[in-house]
Design an enzyme around this catalytic site. Structure first.
Site, PDB file in Angstrom:
ATOM      1  N   LYS A  80     -15.442  72.172 -57.985  1.00 53.69           N
ATOM      2  CA  LYS A  80     -15.916  70.792 -57.832  1.00 53.69           C
ATOM      3  C   LYS A  80     -15.738  70.393 -56.378  1.00 53.69           C
ATOM      4  CE  LYS A  80     -17.328  67.472 -60.709  1.00 53.69           C
ATOM      5  NZ  LYS A  80     -18.037  67.515 -61.968  1.00 53.69           N
ATOM      6  N   GLY A 180     -23.157  53.134 -75.722  1.00 52.12           N
ATOM      7  CA  GLY A 180     -23.800  53.464 -74.443  1.00 52.12           C
ATOM      8  C   GLY A 180     -25.197  54.009 -74.665  1.00 52.12           C
TER       9      GLY A 180
END
Ligand code: NAD
Length: 356
Positions: A80, A180
């Site tokens: 990452k 959501g």
């Protein structure tokens, strides 16, 4: 911060810092484990309050990617990147290009992608400096928006959970509460609607709620009321940490299966769900469709192949449930066990063929 101590504790391979005076780029790339292949993971741009905070985030997210790729059956490792800065204020073409050059110097050990603060349009710019960037929105070999594939994977994972709990994977007549209605959630609702589920939704954006009501005739509840909707499946597709001490006691579902990252506040919440008889589909297994989609660009993007692989999320969830039942583990631990097992096997094979 005792960086080497932290790296040895969780088996990190590399932590690299990049600074570019001209553009002000301050970036960190963490590579956790490359046993299965090169590290792939998004780049996050965020106004971290301190360098330590940025390092911790990069390390934590990189490790998560190792597990996600392994569990998805991808031959990729975990990595990452983080860029310290406010994407609204500090992001510009030159800075993104400087980041792309930095990624390129790593020769493919790390492949970058979009994450919070970095969109697919930014990846297009980064890609002008390095081929080690995936998640392109247009042009030859671009996988486009991964959200519909993520949603498809979520539905396949839900099917596996339904079979376990009800002995039948059909969504017809099942009640689903979706939290959501963004890029993934909206697409999930479309699938649920097409398969005849009874759907409740919530979102902090009234505009999104109204759109879903108009298109699918779903019922809506205020954001705080979604947890106590009497339903078969609670499907979190918004933010992380939504399964916590406060919400667990309100849940009236039999299955939790949704796209949101880091749904469990902590491992104890995963244990509590087992005690309550709620089946939890581990987030990084069920939401791997997006990763599968961007990773497919590495072999020349093919949508059918990406969909087929995302369909494999059904089998991955089945494997987790089987392992959890066999070993008496909660599903979130069974998921880590399976991911680690695959890496350990690959490592053993590598060791066997290593030159002596
Ligand atoms: P998005 O930003 O498009 O949608 C999120 C939605 O949640 C928005 O509509 C937002 O208004 C709503 N929301 C935010 N807070 C809320 C709250 N407290 N209650 C109710 N609604 C709330 O994001 P997305 O791309 O749809 O991703 C959703 C989740 O899935 C995220 O956790 C993301 O990390 C994860 N995920 C997404 C993908 C992908 O392919 N997009 C892949 C893997 C994981």
């Amino acid at each position: 911060m005792r960086i080497f101590h932290e790296m040895s504790r969780y088996g990190y391979e590399e932590l690299i810092f990049a600074y570019d005076e001209l553009t002000g780029l301050r970036a960190i790339i963490a590579i956790h484990n490359t046993t299965l292949g090169p590290a792939l993971g998004g780049c996050r741009m965020y106004p971290y309050k301190s360098e330590d905070e940025a390092i911790i985030d990069a390390l934590r997210l990189a490790r998560g990617m190792t597990y996600k790729s392994s569990a998805a059956g991808l031959n990729l490792g975990g990595g990452k990147a983080v860029i310290i800065g406010d994407p609204e204020r500090d992001k510009n073409e030159e800075l993104l290009k400087a980041f792309g050059k930095f990624v390129h110097t790593m020769g493919g050990r790390y492949i970058t992608a979009a994450d919070m603060g970095i969109g697919s349009e930014d990846i297009e710019i980064i890609h002008t400096e390095t081929q080690y960037a995936v998640g392109l929105s247009s042009g030859p070999g671009a996988g486009g928006d991964p959200s519909p594939i993520t949603a498809y994977g979520v539905i396949r994972g839900i099917t596996a959970c339904l079979e376990e709990v009800f002995g039948d994977g059909s969504l017809k007549g099942k009640t689903v509460a979706v939290q959501g209605i963004g890029k993934v959630g909206y697409s999930v609702v479309r699938h649920l609607f097409e398969e005849g589920a009874d759907i409740y939704i919530t979102d902090v954006s009234q505009k999104r709620v109204d759109a879903a009501i108009r298109e699918f005739g779903v019922k809506s509840v205020p954001p705080d009321s979604i947890y106590n909707v009497e339903c078969d499946i609670f499907c979190p597709c918004a933010v992380g940490g939504v399964i916590n001490a406060e919400t667990i006691m309100q849940l009236k579902c039999k299955i939790i299966a949704g796209s949101a990252n880091n749904q469990l506040k902590d491992d104890a919440c995963g244990d509590a769900l087992v005690d309550l008889g709620i089946l939890y589909a581990p987030d990084y297994i069920i939401n791997a469709g997006g990763l599968i989609n961007v990773a497919d660009e590495l072999s020349g993007y093919n949508r059918e192949r990406a969909l087929r692989k995302a369909g494999g999320i059904y089998d991955a969830i089945k494997r987790v449930i089987k392992m959890a039942n066999q070993k008496g583990f909660p599903p979130h631990l069974a998921a880590s066990y399976l991911a680690e097992e695959r890496i350990a096997k690959a490592s053993e094979i590598k060791g066997r063929f290593a030159p002596s």
